[in-house]
Design a protein around this motif. Structure first.
Motif, PDB file in Angstrom:
ATOM      1  N   GLU A 180       0.816  -1.212   0.000  1.00 16.46           N
ATOM      2  CA  GLU A 180       0.000   0.000   0.000  1.00 16.46           C
ATOM      3  C   GLU A 180       0.850   1.263   0.000  1.00 16.46           C
ATOM      4  OE1 GLU A 180      -2.242  -0.444   3.554  1.00 16.46           O
ATOM      5  OE2 GLU A 180      -3.342  -2.209   2.857  1.00 16.46           O
ATOM      6  N   GLY A 181       2.105   1.127   0.413  1.00 18.32           N
ATOM      7  CA  GLY A 181       2.995   2.272   0.499  1.00 18.32           C
ATOM      8  C   GLY A 181       4.259   1.893   1.235  1.00 18.32           C
ATOM      9  N   ARG A 182       5.274   2.742   1.148  1.00 16.31           N
ATOM     10  CA  ARG A 182       6.580   2.441   1.729  1.00 16.31           C
ATOM     11  C   ARG A 182       6.534   2.369   3.250  1.00 16.31           C
ATOM     12  NH1 ARG A 182      10.647   5.542   3.936  1.00 16.31           N
ATOM     13  NH2 ARG A 182      12.792   4.702   3.683  1.00 16.31           N
ATOM     14  N   ASP A 183       5.956   3.359   3.884  1.00 12.51           N
ATOM     15  CA  ASP A 183       6.015   3.443   5.347  1.00 12.51           C
ATOM     16  C   ASP A 183       5.312   2.271   6.015  1.00 12.51           C
ATOM     17  OD1 ASP A 183       7.426   5.760   5.042  1.00 12.51           O
ATOM     18  OD2 ASP A 183       5.761   7.107   5.530  1.00 12.51           O
ATOM     19  N   ILE A 184       4.138   1.898   5.526  1.00 14.18           N
ATOM     20  CA  ILE A 184       3.394   0.820   6.158  1.00 14.18           C
ATOM     21  C   ILE A 184       4.102  -0.514   5.934  1.00 14.18           C
ATOM     22  CG2 ILE A 184       1.876   0.487   4.159  1.00 14.18           C
ATOM     23  CD1 ILE A 184       0.897   0.081   7.858  1.00 14.18           C
ATOM     24  N   ALA A 185       4.713  -0.710   4.768  1.00 14.90           N
ATOM     25  CA  ALA A 185       5.446  -1.951   4.501  1.00 14.90           C
ATOM     26  C   ALA A 185       6.637  -2.080   5.442  1.00 14.90           C
ATOM     27  CB  ALA A 185       5.905  -1.993   3.054  1.00 14.90           C
ATOM     28  N   LEU A 186       7.398  -1.005   5.624  1.00 11.15           N
ATOM     29  CA  LEU A 186       8.553  -1.026   6.520  1.00 11.15           C
ATOM     30  C   LEU A 186       8.127  -1.223   7.968  1.00 11.15           C
ATOM     31  CD1 LEU A 186      10.639   1.858   4.910  1.00 11.15           C
ATOM     32  CD2 LEU A 186      11.222  -0.579   4.899  1.00 11.15           C
ATOM     33  N   GLU A 187       7.016  -0.614   8.360  1.00 10.28           N
ATOM     34  CA  GLU A 187       6.505  -0.763   9.723  1.00 10.28           C
ATOM     35  C   GLU A 187       6.154  -2.215  10.016  1.00 10.28           C
ATOM     36  OE1 GLU A 187       2.543   0.446  12.383  1.00 10.28           O
ATOM     37  OE2 GLU A 187       2.932   1.480  10.478  1.00 10.28           O
ATOM     38  N   ILE A 188       5.450  -2.844   9.091  1.00 10.25           N
ATOM     39  CA  ILE A 188       5.034  -4.228   9.289  1.00 10.25           C
ATOM     40  C   ILE A 188       6.246  -5.160   9.321  1.00 10.25           C
ATOM     41  CG2 ILE A 188       3.776  -6.157   8.241  1.00 10.25           C
ATOM     42  CD1 ILE A 188       1.769  -4.037   7.168  1.00 10.25           C
ATOM     43  N   ALA A 189       7.145  -4.983   8.367  1.00 14.59           N
ATOM     44  CA  ALA A 189       8.335  -5.837   8.303  1.00 14.59           C
ATOM     45  C   ALA A 189       9.175  -5.708   9.572  1.00 14.59           C
ATOM     46  CB  ALA A 189       9.168  -5.478   7.080  1.00 14.59           C
ATOM     47  N   ASP A 190       9.343  -4.492  10.062  1.00 11.63           N
ATOM     48  CA  ASP A 190      10.145  -4.251  11.261  1.00 11.63           C
ATOM     49  C   ASP A 190       9.559  -4.984  12.465  1.00 11.63           C
ATOM     50  OD1 ASP A 190      12.117  -3.011  12.925  1.00 11.63           O
ATOM     51  OD2 ASP A 190      10.630  -1.519  13.528  1.00 11.63           O
ATOM     52  N   LYS A 191       8.257  -4.875  12.644  1.00 17.28           N
ATOM     53  CA  LYS A 191       7.620  -5.500  13.806  1.00 17.28           C
ATOM     54  C   LYS A 191       7.665  -7.021  13.723  1.00 17.28           C
ATOM     55  CE  LYS A 191       4.601  -1.606  14.966  1.00 17.28           C
ATOM     56  NZ  LYS A 191       3.208  -1.106  15.132  1.00 17.28           N
ATOM     57  N   ILE A 192       7.402  -7.568  12.533  1.00 15.51           N
ATOM     58  CA  ILE A 192       7.401  -9.026  12.412  1.00 15.51           C
ATOM     59  C   ILE A 192       8.811  -9.577  12.558  1.00 15.51           C
ATOM     60  CG2 ILE A 192       6.849 -10.992  10.931  1.00 15.51           C
ATOM     61  CD1 ILE A 192       4.629  -9.344   9.685  1.00 15.51           C
ATOM     62  N   LYS A 193       9.799  -8.895  11.997  1.00 14.58           N
ATOM     63  CA  LYS A 193      11.171  -9.383  12.096  1.00 14.58           C
ATOM     64  C   LYS A 193      11.636  -9.446  13.557  1.00 14.58           C
ATOM     65  CE  LYS A 193      15.835  -8.969  10.236  1.00 14.58           C
ATOM     66  NZ  LYS A 193      16.523  -9.164  11.516  1.00 14.58           N
ATOM     67  N   LYS A 194      11.269  -8.460  14.350  1.00 18.67           N
ATOM     68  CA  LYS A 194      11.659  -8.472  15.764  1.00 18.67           C
ATOM     69  C   LYS A 194      11.054  -9.674  16.483  1.00 18.67           C
ATOM     70  CE  LYS A 194      12.390  -3.488  16.169  1.00 18.67           C
ATOM     71  NZ  LYS A 194      11.828  -2.199  16.625  1.00 18.67           N
ATOM     72  N   ILE A 195       9.811  -9.999  16.126  1.00 21.33           N
ATOM     73  CA  ILE A 195       9.141 -11.148  16.743  1.00 21.33           C
ATOM     74  C   ILE A 195       9.787 -12.449  16.299  1.00 21.33           C
ATOM     75  CG2 ILE A 195       6.977 -12.434  16.884  1.00 21.33           C
ATOM     76  CD1 ILE A 195       5.526  -9.716  16.439  1.00 21.33           C
ATOM     77  N   THR A 196       9.977 -12.593  14.991  1.00 19.92           N
ATOM     78  CA  THR A 196      10.511 -13.857  14.459  1.00 19.92           C
ATOM     79  C   THR A 196      11.979 -14.057  14.838  1.00 19.92           C
ATOM     80  OG1 THR A 196      10.907 -12.753  12.318  1.00 19.92           O
ATOM     81  CG2 THR A 196       8.864 -14.011  12.568  1.00 19.92           C
ATOM     82  N   ASP A 197      12.731 -12.979  14.970  1.00 17.10           N
ATOM     83  CA  ASP A 197      14.114 -13.114  15.442  1.00 17.10           C
ATOM     84  C   ASP A 197      14.146 -13.678  16.859  1.00 17.10           C
ATOM     85  OD1 ASP A 197      15.288 -12.261  13.119  1.00 17.10           O
ATOM     86  OD2 ASP A 197      15.873 -10.282  13.856  1.00 17.10           O
ATOM     87  N   ARG A 198      13.269 -13.145  17.700  1.00 17.39           N
ATOM     88  CA  ARG A 198      13.242 -13.595  19.100  1.00 17.39           C
ATOM     89  C   ARG A 198      12.838 -15.062  19.191  1.00 17.39           C
ATOM     90  NH1 ARG A 198       9.636 -14.233  23.177  1.00 17.39           N
ATOM     91  NH2 ARG A 198       7.854 -13.373  22.046  1.00 17.39           N
ATOM     92  N   LEU A 199      11.889 -15.464  18.358  1.00 16.71           N
ATOM     93  CA  LEU A 199      11.381 -16.832  18.411  1.00 16.71           C
ATOM     94  C   LEU A 199      12.134 -17.779  17.481  1.00 16.71           C
ATOM     95  CD1 LEU A 199       7.541 -16.048  18.463  1.00 16.71           C
ATOM     96  CD2 LEU A 199       8.998 -16.689  20.396  1.00 16.71           C
ATOM     97  N   GLU A 200      13.131 -17.238  16.772  1.00 14.76           N
ATOM     98  CA  GLU A 200      13.936 -18.023  15.832  1.00 14.76           C
ATOM     99  C   GLU A 200      13.061 -18.729  14.793  1.00 14.76           C
ATOM    100  OE1 GLU A 200      16.514 -20.518  18.224  1.00 14.76           O
ATOM    101  OE2 GLU A 200      18.039 -18.945  18.190  1.00 14.76           O
ATOM    102  N   ILE A 201      12.177 -17.951  14.188  1.00 12.65           N
ATOM    103  CA  ILE A 201      11.304 -18.441  13.120  1.00 12.65           C
ATOM    104  C   ILE A 201      11.822 -17.884  11.796  1.00 12.65           C
ATOM    105  CG2 ILE A 201       8.983 -18.370  12.134  1.00 12.65           C
ATOM    106  CD1 ILE A 201       7.918 -18.003  14.996  1.00 12.65           C
TER     107      ILE A 201
END
Length: 269
Positions: free
Chosen positions: A24-45
């Protein structure tokens, strides 16, 4: 899977394909990716960011289809480069394959197009990993032929995704037999936990959904032995331009993944 930038592959976890339905746009894509990456890094997914650069399969003529092909693809590339993440987008026409392959790591074949030989071969010939979604009108066993088409040009990095079966009554039913049946092709199999809960072809012209059952589908898929999960998510569903009715609110993703990691550990123990 031999996908560049796919981390945590030795963790023994399922892998996750997640992101907004459409770019939908640059900012929302980066926001979503940033949040999910932090979660998946912690859980090693292992995590692959997804987003459609164009929405070609829409119910209504005036439905949102995208912000422009190259603009969306450039955002996908920026997400991948910024967070060192593999990215995936779906293609609908043979000429999209080479174009999208310049920007993303995985090409996805939409369910309705999984029998289109030219499209499958064009995707495979790019050398990118290919994810083929099982048609709502096919059994898991029938996807053997899609795998054959990808492998016919020497591309062995292929996986399959189930997204339910349709009986023509504006609803989908998940048959978990599809997971082991598709795994018999010696490929990873993914469960699409959000699209499988769609209620398509509504009289309003807007696809409905049952997002309250996302956790149910995800838990069952991991228990059955799915290799990966596909989850569309958005931080503000009221602002989402596509598939808002069946996406998972982003603030619920972490809790769900924590539960699923526990189930995965129990299954492989």
């Amino acid at each position: 899977m031999q996908i560049p930038k796919l981390q945590h592959t030795q963790s023994g976890n399922f892998f996750l394909i997640a992101g907004p339905c459409a770019i939908e746009g640059r900012d929302i894509a980066l926001e979503i990716a940033d949040k999910i990456k932090k979660i998946t890094d912690r859980l090693e997914i292992p995590y692959i960011f997804k987003g459609s650069f164009r929405k070609a399969n829409r119910t209504k003529l005036n439905s949102f289809t995208g912000i422009g092909d190259i603009a969306a693809l450039e955002i996908l590339k920026e997400v991948g480069d910024t967070f060192n993440l593999p990215t995936i987008t779906d293609i609908h026409e043979t000429e999209h394959a080479a174009m999208a392959a310049k920007y993303v790591d995985v090409l996805q074949i939409p369910a309705f197009l999984c029998r289109q030989t030219d499209l499958l071969v064009a995707a495979a010939e790019t050398g990118k990993a290919v994810n083929v979604k099982k048609g709502q009108f096919l059994s898991g066993q029938a996807m053997h032929f899609a795998v054959e088409k990808i492998r016919s040009v020497g591309n062995n990095v292929v996986f399959l995704t189930d997204r339910g079966n349709s009986f023509g009554y504006s609803d989908l039913v998940v048959d978990f037999r599809n997971i082991p049946e598709m795994q018999a092709n010696q490929v990873p199999v993914v469960m699409d936990c959000t699209h499988s809960l769609q209620q398509p072809n509504q009289s309003s012209g807007i696809t409905g959904g049952k997002p309250a059952l996302i956790e149910t589908i995800a838990k069952a898929a991991i228990a059955v032995g799915a290799d990966g999960l596909f989850i569309e998510t958005h931080p503000r569903l009221s602002e989402a331009k596509s598939d808002a009715a069946n996406m998972l609110p982003l603030d619920k993703l972490e809790n769900l993944l924590e539960k699923l990691v526990k189930i995965r550990k129990a299954v492989v123990a």
